[in-house]
Motif scaffolding. Structure first.
Motif, PDB file in Angstrom:
ATOM      1  N   TYR A   1      -5.745  -5.920   1.772  1.00 20.12           N
ATOM      2  CA  TYR A   1      -6.354  -5.240   2.911  1.00 20.12           C
ATOM      3  C   TYR A   1      -7.827  -5.603   3.088  1.00 20.12           C
ATOM      4  CZ  TYR A   1      -2.970  -2.469   5.392  1.00 20.12           C
ATOM      5  OH  TYR A   1      -1.943  -2.089   6.228  1.00 20.12           O
TER       6      TYR A   1
ATOM      7  N   GLN B   1     -12.439  -1.712   0.045  1.00 20.56           N
ATOM      8  CA  GLN B   1     -11.333  -2.276  -0.740  1.00 20.56           C
ATOM      9  C   GLN B   1     -11.836  -2.868  -2.055  1.00 20.56           C
ATOM     10  OE1 GLN B   1      -8.228  -1.578   0.380  1.00 20.56           O
ATOM     11  NE2 GLN B   1      -9.413  -0.591   2.010  1.00 20.56           N
TER      12      GLN B   1
ATOM     13  N   THR C   1      -2.484  -0.788  -6.767  1.00 24.98           N
ATOM     14  CA  THR C   1      -3.684  -0.491  -5.976  1.00 24.98           C
ATOM     15  C   THR C   1      -4.584  -1.713  -5.879  1.00 24.98           C
ATOM     16  OG1 THR C   1      -3.708   1.870  -6.544  1.00 24.98           O
ATOM     17  CG2 THR C   1      -5.800   0.892  -5.890  1.00 24.98           C
TER      18      THR C   1
ATOM     19  N   SER D   1       0.823  -1.204   0.000  1.00 26.43           N
ATOM     20  CA  SER D   1       0.000   0.000   0.000  1.00 26.43           C
ATOM     21  C   SER D   1       0.861   1.258   0.000  1.00 26.43           C
ATOM     22  CB  SER D   1      -0.926  -0.002   1.223  1.00 26.43           C
ATOM     23  OG  SER D   1      -1.853  -1.059   1.146  1.00 26.43           O
TER      24      SER D   1
ATOM     25  N   ALA E   1      -2.993  -4.255  -3.467  1.00 26.79           N
ATOM     26  CA  ALA E   1      -3.068  -3.779  -2.083  1.00 26.79           C
ATOM     27  C   ALA E   1      -4.493  -3.842  -1.550  1.00 26.79           C
ATOM     28  CB  ALA E   1      -2.536  -2.346  -1.995  1.00 26.79           C
ATOM     29  N   SER E   2      -5.461  -3.516  -2.386  1.00 32.31           N
ATOM     30  CA  SER E   2      -6.861  -3.532  -1.965  1.00 32.31           C
ATOM     31  C   SER E   2      -7.332  -4.947  -1.647  1.00 32.31           C
ATOM     32  CB  SER E   2      -7.743  -2.908  -3.050  1.00 32.31           C
ATOM     33  OG  SER E   2      -7.406  -1.556  -3.268  1.00 32.31           O
TER      34      SER E   2
END
Length: 203
Positions: free
Chosen positions: A47, A63, A40, A22, A43-44
Protein backbone atom coordinates in the motif's frame (compact mmCIF):
# COMPACT_ATOMS: atom_id res chain seq x y z
CA UNK A 1 -15.05 -11.95 -18.28
CA UNK A 2 -16.09 -8.85 -20.23
CA UNK A 3 -13.47 -6.60 -21.85
CA UNK A 4 -14.40 -3.81 -19.42
CA UNK A 5 -13.81 -6.04 -16.42
CA UNK A 6 -10.56 -7.30 -17.89
CA UNK A 7 -9.39 -3.74 -18.47
CA UNK A 8 -10.32 -2.74 -14.93
CA UNK A 9 -8.47 -5.71 -13.47
CA UNK A 10 -5.47 -4.93 -15.66
CA UNK A 11 -5.37 -1.39 -14.27
CA UNK A 12 -6.12 -2.25 -10.65
CA UNK A 13 -4.53 -5.65 -10.08
CA UNK A 14 -1.90 -4.22 -7.71
CA UNK A 15 -4.53 -2.50 -5.59
CA UNK A 16 -6.56 -5.73 -5.58
CA UNK A 17 -3.61 -7.76 -4.25
CA UNK A 18 -2.83 -5.13 -1.60
CA UNK A 19 -6.48 -5.02 -0.54
CA UNK A 20 -6.75 -8.81 -0.22
CA UNK A 21 -3.60 -9.06 1.90
CA UNK A 22 -4.70 -6.13 4.07
CA UNK A 23 -8.08 -7.76 4.70
CA UNK A 24 -6.33 -10.98 5.72
CA UNK A 25 -4.09 -8.95 8.01
CA UNK A 26 -6.97 -7.32 9.91
CA UNK A 27 -8.86 -10.61 10.20
CA UNK A 28 -5.78 -12.29 11.71
CA UNK A 29 -5.48 -9.39 14.18
CA UNK A 30 -9.07 -9.92 15.33
CA UNK A 31 -8.06 -13.52 16.11
CA UNK A 32 -5.00 -12.30 18.05
CA UNK A 33 -2.81 -14.34 15.72
CA UNK A 34 0.94 -13.77 15.69
CA UNK A 35 0.90 -14.27 11.92
CA UNK A 36 -0.88 -10.93 11.58
CA UNK A 37 2.37 -9.00 12.07
CA UNK A 38 4.40 -10.33 9.09
CA UNK A 39 1.25 -9.98 6.99
CA UNK A 40 0.99 -6.36 8.20
CA UNK A 41 4.52 -5.72 6.96
CA UNK A 42 3.74 -7.10 3.50
CA UNK A 43 0.44 -5.22 3.23
CA UNK A 44 2.08 -1.97 4.33
CA UNK A 45 4.82 -2.24 1.70
CA UNK A 46 2.27 -2.85 -1.05
CA UNK A 47 0.00 0.00 0.00
CA UNK A 48 2.96 2.33 0.40
CA UNK A 49 3.53 2.02 -3.33
CA UNK A 50 -0.17 2.37 -4.10
CA UNK A 51 -0.45 5.60 -2.10
CA UNK A 52 2.70 7.01 -3.72
CA UNK A 53 1.04 6.65 -7.10
CA UNK A 54 -2.12 8.34 -5.77
CA UNK A 55 -0.16 11.25 -4.20
CA UNK A 56 -1.49 10.44 -0.74
CA UNK A 57 1.91 11.05 0.77
CA UNK A 58 0.86 11.03 4.41
CA UNK A 59 -0.68 7.62 3.86
CA UNK A 60 2.49 6.50 2.08
CA UNK A 61 4.58 7.66 5.05
CA UNK A 62 2.13 5.94 7.40
CA UNK A 63 2.76 2.58 5.72
CA UNK A 64 6.47 2.87 6.45
CA UNK A 65 5.75 3.60 10.11
CA UNK A 66 3.31 0.67 10.13
CA UNK A 67 6.24 -1.57 9.21
CA UNK A 68 8.23 -0.33 12.22
CA UNK A 69 5.23 -0.69 14.54
CA UNK A 70 4.59 -4.18 13.16
CA UNK A 71 8.13 -5.23 14.06
CA UNK A 72 7.57 -3.90 17.58
CA UNK A 73 4.10 -5.50 17.85
CA UNK A 74 5.45 -8.83 16.65
CA UNK A 75 8.14 -8.74 19.34
CA UNK A 76 5.80 -7.50 22.09
CA UNK A 77 3.11 -10.09 21.38
CA UNK A 78 5.71 -12.87 21.15
CA UNK A 79 7.15 -11.90 24.52
CA UNK A 80 3.66 -12.01 26.04
CA UNK A 81 3.00 -15.44 24.56
CA UNK A 82 6.27 -16.77 25.98
CA UNK A 83 5.42 -15.38 29.42
CA UNK A 84 1.71 -16.19 29.58
CA UNK A 85 1.01 -18.78 26.89
CA UNK A 86 -1.28 -16.52 24.85
CA UNK A 87 -1.78 -12.98 23.59
CA UNK A 88 -3.57 -11.23 26.46
CA UNK A 89 -5.71 -8.12 26.06
CA UNK A 90 -4.35 -5.36 28.28
CA UNK A 91 -6.30 -2.66 30.13
CA UNK A 92 -4.37 0.65 29.92
CA UNK A 93 -4.62 3.55 32.31
CA UNK A 94 -6.74 6.49 31.16
CA UNK A 95 -3.71 8.79 31.34
CA UNK A 96 -1.91 6.56 28.83
CA UNK A 97 -4.78 6.75 26.35
CA UNK A 98 -5.01 10.55 26.73
CA UNK A 99 -1.25 10.91 26.29
CA UNK A 100 -1.26 8.84 23.10
CA UNK A 101 -4.28 10.71 21.71
CA UNK A 102 -2.56 14.07 22.36
CA UNK A 103 0.59 12.88 20.60
CA UNK A 104 -1.55 11.74 17.66
CA UNK A 105 -3.18 15.17 17.37
CA UNK A 106 0.20 16.91 17.54
CA UNK A 107 1.62 14.63 14.85
CA UNK A 108 -1.44 15.26 12.65
CA UNK A 109 -1.10 19.04 12.86
CA UNK A 110 2.64 18.99 12.18
CA UNK A 111 2.32 16.56 9.28
CA UNK A 112 -0.63 18.41 7.73
CA UNK A 113 1.22 21.74 7.91
CA UNK A 114 4.33 20.25 6.28
CA UNK A 115 2.46 18.39 3.55
CA UNK A 116 0.39 21.45 2.66
CA UNK A 117 3.41 23.73 2.41
CA UNK A 118 6.00 21.44 0.87
CA UNK A 119 4.26 18.89 -1.35
CA UNK A 120 1.48 18.58 -3.91
CA UNK A 121 -0.35 16.23 -1.55
CA UNK A 122 -4.04 15.71 -2.14
CA UNK A 123 -6.21 16.41 0.95
CA UNK A 124 -3.17 17.18 3.13
CA UNK A 125 -5.04 18.01 6.36
CA UNK A 126 -7.52 15.14 6.24
CA UNK A 127 -4.82 12.70 5.17
CA UNK A 128 -2.55 13.88 7.99
CA UNK A 129 -5.33 13.64 10.60
CA UNK A 130 -6.14 10.09 9.56
CA UNK A 131 -2.44 9.25 9.58
CA UNK A 132 -2.06 10.54 13.14
CA UNK A 133 -5.10 8.60 14.32
CA UNK A 134 -3.90 5.47 12.53
CA UNK A 135 -0.54 5.69 14.26
CA UNK A 136 -2.30 5.80 17.61
CA UNK A 137 -4.52 2.87 16.61
CA UNK A 138 -1.54 0.81 15.48
CA UNK A 139 0.35 1.56 18.69
CA UNK A 140 -2.65 0.57 20.79
CA UNK A 141 -2.97 -2.66 18.80
CA UNK A 142 0.70 -3.44 19.37
CA UNK A 143 0.20 -2.78 23.09
CA UNK A 144 -2.86 -5.10 23.02
CA UNK A 145 -5.33 -2.40 24.10
CA UNK A 146 -9.01 -3.06 23.43
CA UNK A 147 -9.44 0.66 22.63
CA UNK A 148 -7.60 0.19 19.34
CA UNK A 149 -10.73 -1.31 17.81
CA UNK A 150 -12.95 1.63 18.85
CA UNK A 151 -10.51 4.01 17.19
CA UNK A 152 -10.23 1.91 14.03
CA UNK A 153 -14.01 1.88 13.59
CA UNK A 154 -14.09 5.70 13.48
CA UNK A 155 -10.94 6.07 11.38
CA UNK A 156 -11.94 3.45 8.82
CA UNK A 157 -15.38 5.03 8.29
CA UNK A 158 -13.67 8.32 7.40
CA UNK A 159 -11.14 6.53 5.21
CA UNK A 160 -13.99 5.05 3.18
CA UNK A 161 -15.12 8.56 2.24
CA UNK A 162 -11.60 9.74 1.46
CA UNK A 163 -10.80 6.84 -0.84
CA UNK A 164 -14.10 7.05 -2.68
CA UNK A 165 -13.38 10.75 -3.24
CA UNK A 166 -9.96 9.81 -4.66
CA UNK A 167 -11.60 7.19 -6.93
CA UNK A 168 -9.85 4.34 -5.14
CA UNK A 169 -13.07 2.38 -5.25
CA UNK A 170 -11.56 -0.97 -4.34
CA UNK A 171 -9.67 0.49 -1.40
CA UNK A 172 -12.80 2.31 -0.25
CA UNK A 173 -14.67 -0.99 -0.33
CA UNK A 174 -11.80 -2.63 1.56
CA UNK A 175 -12.04 -0.05 4.33
CA UNK A 176 -15.78 -0.65 4.57
CA UNK A 177 -14.86 -4.29 5.23
CA UNK A 178 -12.30 -3.03 7.76
CA UNK A 179 -15.11 -1.31 9.66
CA UNK A 180 -16.91 -4.65 9.97
CA UNK A 181 -13.69 -6.44 10.92
CA UNK A 182 -12.95 -3.80 13.57
CA UNK A 183 -16.39 -4.44 15.04
CA UNK A 184 -15.58 -8.15 15.04
CA UNK A 185 -12.23 -7.47 16.67
CA UNK A 186 -13.90 -5.33 19.33
CA UNK A 187 -16.36 -8.11 20.11
CA UNK A 188 -13.74 -10.87 20.24
CA UNK A 189 -11.15 -8.92 22.23
CA UNK A 190 -13.84 -7.81 24.68
CA UNK A 191 -14.84 -11.44 25.22
CA UNK A 192 -11.20 -12.41 25.70
CA UNK A 193 -10.73 -9.64 28.23
CA UNK A 194 -13.78 -10.77 30.20
CA UNK A 195 -12.49 -14.35 30.22
CA UNK A 196 -9.11 -13.16 31.47
CA UNK A 197 -10.68 -11.13 34.25
CA UNK A 198 -12.99 -13.99 35.25
CA UNK A 199 -10.03 -16.38 35.39
CA UNK A 200 -8.05 -13.90 37.49
CA UNK A 201 -10.93 -13.54 39.95
CA UNK A 202 -11.38 -17.29 40.19
CA UNK A 203 -7.69 -17.70 40.94
Amino acid sequence: MTPAVGLWLGEHWFELVAAAISALDVWLATRRSMISWPVTILASLLYGEQFRESRLYSDMLLQGIFVLFAIYGWWHWARGVRAEGMVRVERPRTVELLRDAALGVAASVALGWWMRGHTDASLPWLDAALTGASLVGTWWGARKYLANWWLWIVVDVIYVGEYLYKHLILTGGLYAVFVLLAMLGLRDWRRAQRRQEATALAA
